[in-house]
Design a protein around this motif. Structure first.
Motif, mmCIF file in Angstrom:
data_model
loop_
_atom_site.group_PDB
_atom_site.id
_atom_site.type_symbol
_atom_site.label_atom_id
_atom_site.label_comp_id
_atom_site.label_asym_id
_atom_site.label_seq_id
_atom_site.Cartn_x
_atom_site.Cartn_y
_atom_site.Cartn_z
ATOM 1 N N ASN A 1 0.760 -1.317 0.070
ATOM 2 C CA ASN A 1 0.062 0.054 -0.155
ATOM 3 C C ASN A 1 0.816 1.376 0.075
ATOM 4 O OD1 ASN A 1 -2.465 1.352 -0.373
ATOM 5 N ND2 ASN A 1 -2.576 1.602 2.139
ATOM 6 N N LEU A 2 1.977 1.341 -0.764
ATOM 7 C CA LEU A 2 2.808 2.306 -0.822
ATOM 8 C C LEU A 2 2.992 2.515 -2.343
ATOM 9 C CD1 LEU A 2 5.248 1.714 2.144
ATOM 10 C CD2 LEU A 2 4.253 3.928 1.786
ATOM 11 N N HIS B 1 3.801 8.009 -3.167
ATOM 12 C CA HIS B 1 3.015 8.170 -2.089
ATOM 13 C C HIS B 1 3.982 8.906 -0.987
ATOM 14 C CE1 HIS B 1 1.149 6.917 1.854
ATOM 15 N NE2 HIS B 1 0.258 6.381 1.171
ATOM 16 N N ALA C 1 4.440 8.441 2.408
ATOM 17 C CA ALA C 1 5.172 7.750 3.230
ATOM 18 C C ALA C 1 6.389 7.512 3.010
ATOM 19 C CB ALA C 1 3.993 6.475 3.573
ATOM 20 N N ARG C 2 6.570 7.210 1.797
ATOM 21 C CA ARG C 2 8.033 6.649 1.216
ATOM 22 C C ARG C 2 8.920 7.473 1.563
ATOM 23 N NH1 ARG C 2 8.566 3.700 -4.626
ATOM 24 N NH2 ARG C 2 6.410 2.604 -4.778
ATOM 25 N N PHE D 1 0.412 5.422 12.886
ATOM 26 C CA PHE D 1 -0.060 5.433 11.470
ATOM 27 C C PHE D 1 1.060 4.572 10.918
ATOM 28 C CE2 PHE D 1 1.029 6.712 7.178
ATOM 29 C CZ PHE D 1 0.060 6.088 6.499
ATOM 30 N N PHE D 2 0.626 3.394 9.798
ATOM 31 C CA PHE D 2 1.816 2.819 8.924
ATOM 32 C C PHE D 2 0.643 2.655 7.797
ATOM 33 C CE2 PHE D 2 2.859 1.292 13.073
ATOM 34 C CZ PHE D 2 4.128 1.915 13.225
ATOM 35 N N PRO D 3 1.427 2.637 6.617
ATOM 36 C CA PRO D 3 0.563 2.607 5.277
ATOM 37 C C PRO D 3 0.052 1.228 5.226
ATOM 38 C CG PRO D 3 2.684 3.559 4.823
ATOM 39 C CD PRO D 3 2.624 3.087 6.292
ATOM 40 N N PHE D 4 0.380 0.302 5.871
ATOM 41 C CA PHE D 4 0.358 -1.142 5.535
ATOM 42 C C PHE D 4 -0.776 -1.694 6.728
ATOM 43 C CE2 PHE D 4 4.534 -0.362 5.891
ATOM 44 C CZ PHE D 4 4.896 -0.595 7.263
ATOM 45 N N GLU E 1 -4.285 -0.925 9.332
ATOM 46 C CA GLU E 1 -5.389 0.288 9.829
ATOM 47 C C GLU E 1 -6.252 -0.759 10.313
ATOM 48 O OE1 GLU E 1 -7.578 3.335 10.281
ATOM 49 O OE2 GLU E 1 -5.482 3.250 9.126
ATOM 50 N N SER F 1 -3.675 0.995 13.165
ATOM 51 C CA SER F 1 -2.035 1.149 13.434
ATOM 52 C C SER F 1 -1.864 1.383 14.860
ATOM 53 C CB SER F 1 -1.275 1.915 12.521
ATOM 54 O OG SER F 1 -1.635 1.503 11.215
ATOM 55 N N HIS G 1 -3.931 -3.699 6.236
ATOM 56 C CA HIS G 1 -4.861 -2.892 5.542
ATOM 57 C C HIS G 1 -5.562 -3.806 4.498
ATOM 58 C CE1 HIS G 1 -6.160 0.382 2.965
ATOM 59 N NE2 HIS G 1 -5.552 1.265 4.012
#
Length: 344
Positions: free
Chosen positions: A145-146, A150, A152-153, A251-254, A256, A258, A291
């Motif tokens: 999910n990045l 994105h 978050a990278r 928060f982590f993109p992968f 939810e 988090s 996620h």
């Protein structure tokens, strides 16, 4: 010719009796019995003798050869025995002396921590999976999910080899690979330890290379409470039964939702000190529920399956467990530091 043979025998026996060196003895043998030796040279002249003389001279020559050979072998045996006795005497070992202790090595502290964590999770039914350290952009980012561009990278500055190849920034790609390998057909319960790389500035708490252990559990009806229970067992086994945990929103993109997980400070037991910066808690790892997009990318239907994931750094766990205050000590190979944690 008879006189020549007798002279050769007398000279050879004299030189053999006087030598005290094996190499010199070998040279004497070659001098008299070799292809170009004295005896061979005399025998080459037998063609000039009459038929009556040849058998007589041949018999004498054979006796001379036998006499020289016998003397050589006897002397060679004596010299070898003397050499062996001299060697045994010079290399004698005093068996009454105390033995010298052999220094035994042991596993590196980080190796021990990783193995301890592996054993803990294997005991809870997890399998250990590994993956490549040179990873594709897809598995390292997009499958988690990045997508490209994105924001978050930016949190994970990366060592790129090409536009699509890089040194992995976490071990999460192993989770993505495993889910796609299973094709959504069976549950996933795994941990993935290994080295990861980020463009961090090396200091007391950061390194451009470090280790991670990430866990993933995907199945039907997996809940946040399952994650909390798993992490509670982990904290108590690693840091003591008296340790308490708390989960904070993050928060982590992968994942939810988090969370960040803290453990109660073992120094002050939650009252506040300089180790926990007065909070009574120490951050230890991150995690959350997988996620839905990550599940879909892995081939799992998020309407049917759910799961949780978590990630931790063995260096941080070792630093907290053993009071190490500089991550660089794990990689300097200073034996004075490493042997403190060697369990004999």
């Amino acid at each position: 010719m008879k006189e020549q043979l007798e002279a050769i025998q007398a000279e050879a026996l004299e030189r053999i009796s006087q030598t005290e060196n094996i190499k010199e003895l070998q040279d004497i043998k070659v001098t008299f019995l070799g292809k170009k030796g004295s005896l061979t040279g005399v025998l080459r002249g037998m063609g000039k003798l009459s038929k009556e003389e040849r058998p007589v001279v041949g018999e004498i020559a054979n006796k001379v050869r036998e006499a020289i050979t016998a003397a050589f072998e006897e002397k060679n045996e004596k010299l070898e025995i003397a050499l062996l006795e001299e060697q045994l005497e010079s290399e004698a070992i005093d068996v009454t002396l105390p033995g010298r202790p052999v220094k035994v090595g042991g596993p590196h502290l980080l190796t021990s921590i990783v193995e301890e964590i592996e054993d803990l999770f294997i005991g809870m039914g997890y399998e250990v999976r590994e993956g490549p350290e040179v990873e594709t952009d897809f598995y390292n980012f997009e499958a988690l999910n990045l997508p490209k561009d994105h924001p978050a990278r930016d949190m994970q500055d990366t060592f790129y080899i090409t536009n699509e190849l890089l040194l992995r920034t976490h071990t999460s790609p192993v989770q993505a690979r495993t889910m796609r390998e299973y094709k959504g057909e069976k549950p996933v319960k795994m941990i993935c330890p290994g080295k990861v790389y980020r463009r961090d500035t090396d200091d007391a708490t950061h390194s451009h290379q470090f280790t991670q252990i990430e866990g993933l559990y995907v199945d039907k009806h997996v809940r946040m409470s399952d994650l909390k229970g798993t992490l509670d067992i982990f904290a108590k086994k690693m840091f003591g039964e008296e340790r308490e945990i708390r989960l904070r929103p993050s928060f982590f993109p992968f994942t939810e939702p988090s969370v960040e997980m803290d453990i109660s400070c073992k120094v002050c037991h939650g009252t506040g000190c300089n180790v926990c910066k007065g909070t009574g808690w120490i951050e230890i790892l991150g995690g959350g529920m997988v996620h839905p997009k990550v599940l879909e990318m892995g081939g799992y239907d998020p309407e049917v399956y759910s799961g949780f994931a978590f990630g931790m750094g063995p260096e941080r766990i070792a630093m907290l467990k053993y009071g190490v205050n500089d991550i660089r000590q794990f990689y300097t190979n200073d034996i004075r530091f490493l042997k403190q944690y060697h369990k004999a």
